[in-house]
Design a protein around this motif. Structure first.
Motif, mmCIF file in Angstrom:
data_model
loop_
_atom_site.group_PDB
_atom_site.id
_atom_site.type_symbol
_atom_site.label_atom_id
_atom_site.label_comp_id
_atom_site.label_asym_id
_atom_site.label_seq_id
_atom_site.Cartn_x
_atom_site.Cartn_y
_atom_site.Cartn_z
ATOM 1 N N ASP A 146 -0.797 -4.116 5.861
ATOM 2 C CA ASP A 146 0.450 -3.349 6.025
ATOM 3 C C ASP A 146 1.451 -3.761 4.947
ATOM 4 O OD1 ASP A 146 -0.521 -2.000 8.241
ATOM 5 O OD2 ASP A 146 0.808 -3.013 9.683
ATOM 6 N N TYR A 147 1.531 -5.047 4.674
ATOM 7 C CA TYR A 147 2.434 -5.538 3.642
ATOM 8 C C TYR A 147 2.049 -4.959 2.274
ATOM 9 C CZ TYR A 147 4.631 -8.641 0.289
ATOM 10 O OH TYR A 147 5.325 -9.125 -0.785
ATOM 11 N N TYR A 148 0.757 -4.986 1.957
ATOM 12 C CA TYR A 148 0.255 -4.454 0.681
ATOM 13 C C TYR A 148 0.580 -2.970 0.534
ATOM 14 C CZ TYR A 148 -3.207 -3.178 -2.915
ATOM 15 O OH TYR A 148 -3.837 -2.708 -4.039
ATOM 16 N N GLU A 149 0.428 -2.227 1.606
ATOM 17 C CA GLU A 149 0.636 -0.775 1.571
ATOM 18 C C GLU A 149 2.094 -0.380 1.809
ATOM 19 O OE1 GLU A 149 -1.571 1.142 0.484
ATOM 20 O OE2 GLU A 149 -3.521 0.253 0.894
ATOM 21 N N GLY A 150 2.955 -1.354 2.099
ATOM 22 C CA GLY A 150 4.371 -1.056 2.314
ATOM 23 C C GLY A 150 4.631 -0.356 3.637
ATOM 24 N N VAL A 151 3.867 -0.712 4.653
ATOM 25 C CA VAL A 151 3.965 -0.081 5.969
ATOM 26 C C VAL A 151 4.664 -1.038 6.933
ATOM 27 C CG1 VAL A 151 2.598 0.724 7.943
ATOM 28 C CG2 VAL A 151 1.909 1.324 5.622
ATOM 29 N N GLY A 152 5.638 -0.524 7.674
ATOM 30 C CA GLY A 152 6.299 -1.335 8.688
ATOM 31 C C GLY A 152 7.799 -1.157 8.661
ATOM 32 N N GLU A 195 11.842 0.449 3.530
ATOM 33 C CA GLU A 195 12.726 1.610 3.553
ATOM 34 C C GLU A 195 11.939 2.872 3.886
ATOM 35 O OE1 GLU A 195 15.501 4.003 0.365
ATOM 36 O OE2 GLU A 195 15.277 1.837 0.118
ATOM 37 N N LYS A 196 12.507 3.702 4.733
ATOM 38 C CA LYS A 196 11.867 4.950 5.161
ATOM 39 C C LYS A 196 12.302 6.095 4.265
ATOM 40 C CE LYS A 196 10.095 2.961 8.831
ATOM 41 N NZ LYS A 196 9.839 1.628 8.421
ATOM 42 N N PRO A 197 11.466 7.068 3.989
ATOM 43 C CA PRO A 197 10.066 7.102 4.408
ATOM 44 C C PRO A 197 9.218 6.191 3.522
ATOM 45 C CG PRO A 197 10.522 9.033 3.081
ATOM 46 C CD PRO A 197 11.823 8.273 3.216
ATOM 47 N N THR A 198 8.257 5.544 4.137
ATOM 48 C CA THR A 198 7.353 4.687 3.380
ATOM 49 C C THR A 198 6.343 5.556 2.640
ATOM 50 O OG1 THR A 198 5.926 4.448 5.314
ATOM 51 C CG2 THR A 198 7.587 2.710 4.933
ATOM 52 N N GLU A 199 5.798 5.012 1.556
ATOM 53 C CA GLU A 199 4.820 5.765 0.765
ATOM 54 C C GLU A 199 3.533 6.002 1.559
ATOM 55 O OE1 GLU A 199 3.110 5.807 -3.784
ATOM 56 O OE2 GLU A 199 3.618 3.860 -2.916
ATOM 57 N N TYR A 200 3.182 5.050 2.414
ATOM 58 C CA TYR A 200 1.969 5.157 3.233
ATOM 59 C C TYR A 200 2.310 4.934 4.696
ATOM 60 C CZ TYR A 200 -0.753 5.058 -1.027
ATOM 61 O OH TYR A 200 -1.281 5.379 -2.244
ATOM 62 N N ILE A 201 1.480 5.471 5.548
ATOM 63 C CA ILE A 201 1.528 5.185 6.978
ATOM 64 C C ILE A 201 0.126 4.763 7.397
ATOM 65 C CG2 ILE A 201 3.465 6.695 7.570
ATOM 66 C CD1 ILE A 201 1.357 8.787 8.504
ATOM 67 N N ARG A 202 0.044 3.908 8.388
ATOM 68 C CA ARG A 202 -1.269 3.545 8.942
ATOM 69 C C ARG A 202 -1.524 4.450 10.119
ATOM 70 N NH1 ARG A 202 -2.394 -0.675 12.622
ATOM 71 N NH2 ARG A 202 -0.617 -1.887 11.879
ATOM 72 N N SER A 203 -2.678 5.102 10.111
ATOM 73 C CA SER A 203 -3.005 6.085 11.130
ATOM 74 C C SER A 203 -4.458 5.912 11.573
ATOM 75 C CB SER A 203 -2.788 7.489 10.544
ATOM 76 O OG SER A 203 -2.860 8.459 11.534
ATOM 77 N N VAL A 204 -4.839 6.636 12.593
ATOM 78 C CA VAL A 204 -6.216 6.638 13.089
ATOM 79 C C VAL A 204 -6.808 8.023 12.860
ATOM 80 C CG1 VAL A 204 -7.693 6.378 15.125
ATOM 81 C CG2 VAL A 204 -5.701 4.888 14.830
ATOM 82 N N VAL A 205 -7.964 8.080 12.203
ATOM 83 C CA VAL A 205 -8.642 9.350 11.940
ATOM 84 C C VAL A 205 -10.128 9.211 12.250
ATOM 85 C CG1 VAL A 205 -6.983 9.991 10.119
ATOM 86 C CG2 VAL A 205 -9.136 8.877 9.490
ATOM 87 N N PRO A 206 -10.795 10.322 12.575
ATOM 88 C CA PRO A 206 -12.248 10.270 12.766
ATOM 89 C C PRO A 206 -12.960 10.171 11.413
ATOM 90 C CG PRO A 206 -11.424 12.495 13.177
ATOM 91 C CD PRO A 206 -10.237 11.636 12.888
ATOM 92 N N VAL A 207 -13.876 9.213 11.318
ATOM 93 C CA VAL A 207 -14.593 8.948 10.075
ATOM 94 C C VAL A 207 -16.091 9.042 10.337
ATOM 95 C CG1 VAL A 207 -15.075 7.183 8.324
ATOM 96 C CG2 VAL A 207 -12.747 7.481 9.188
ATOM 97 N N HIS A 208 -16.775 9.692 9.413
ATOM 98 C CA HIS A 208 -18.239 9.800 9.499
ATOM 99 C C HIS A 208 -18.847 8.681 8.658
ATOM 100 C CE1 HIS A 208 -22.290 11.349 8.574
ATOM 101 N NE2 HIS A 208 -22.207 11.814 9.799
ATOM 102 N N PHE A 209 -19.623 7.800 9.300
ATOM 103 C CA PHE A 209 -20.360 6.755 8.588
ATOM 104 C C PHE A 209 -21.560 6.347 9.421
ATOM 105 C CE2 PHE A 209 -17.466 4.389 11.270
ATOM 106 C CZ PHE A 209 -18.144 3.247 11.648
#
Length: 143
Positions: free
Chosen positions: A80-86, A90-104
């Motif tokens: 989160d620190y690396y991605e600037g999330v939290g 300052e808002k809006p942040t460049e990235y957000i951490r989210s949950v998505v369906p992934v095929h693997f």
């Protein structure tokens, strides 16, 4: 939907073959379980990519999936620190951490992902969906 999954997909500078401090941290504490993809698009931000999730998108974002269950809280806090999330950023942040369906590995599983959170209007689309391929750094496991 799992709201606190044990998996994380990375598609940019946290993915092998990148070897920065944060990608090393992830590889040391998480367990790579294979390549994966999710519905959406990835864009070239200059020296790194930004992806957006689009549920019914025909294109895919390619990445590497890690099982982070062993040290999930520590890994996510560090990344989160690396991605600037939290809240400290300052808002809006460049990235957000989210949950998505992934095929693997022939399954679909919910995974954490860092998604781009700013306008993409003037950003070049990476048509292959694979940032490493786009910058001509093919992914290879070391022997």
């Amino acid at each position: 939907m799992t709201h606190n999954p044990d998996f994380l997909i990375v598609y940019g500078t946290l993915r092998p073959p990148f070897d920065n401090t944060f990608s090393q941290y992830l590889r040391q504490r998480g367990r790579c379980v294979g390549d994966g993809s999710f519905a959406g698009q990835v864009f070239d931000m200059g020296s790194y990519p930004g992806a957006i999730y689009q549920e019914n998108c025909p294109t895919r974002v390619c990445g590497t999936v890690f099982d982070i269950s062993n040290q999930k809280a520590a890994i996510l806090t560090y990344l989160d620190y690396y991605e600037g999330v939290g809240d400290q950023f300052e808002k809006p942040t460049e990235y957000i951490r989210s949950v998505v369906p992934v095929h693997f590995n022939d399954i679909v599983e919910n995974c954490w992902v860092y998604l781009y959170n700013l306008p993409i209007d003037d950003k070049p689309l990476i048509e292959s969906g694979d940032y490493a391929q786009h910058i001509s750094v093919p992914f290879k496991w070391s022997a």
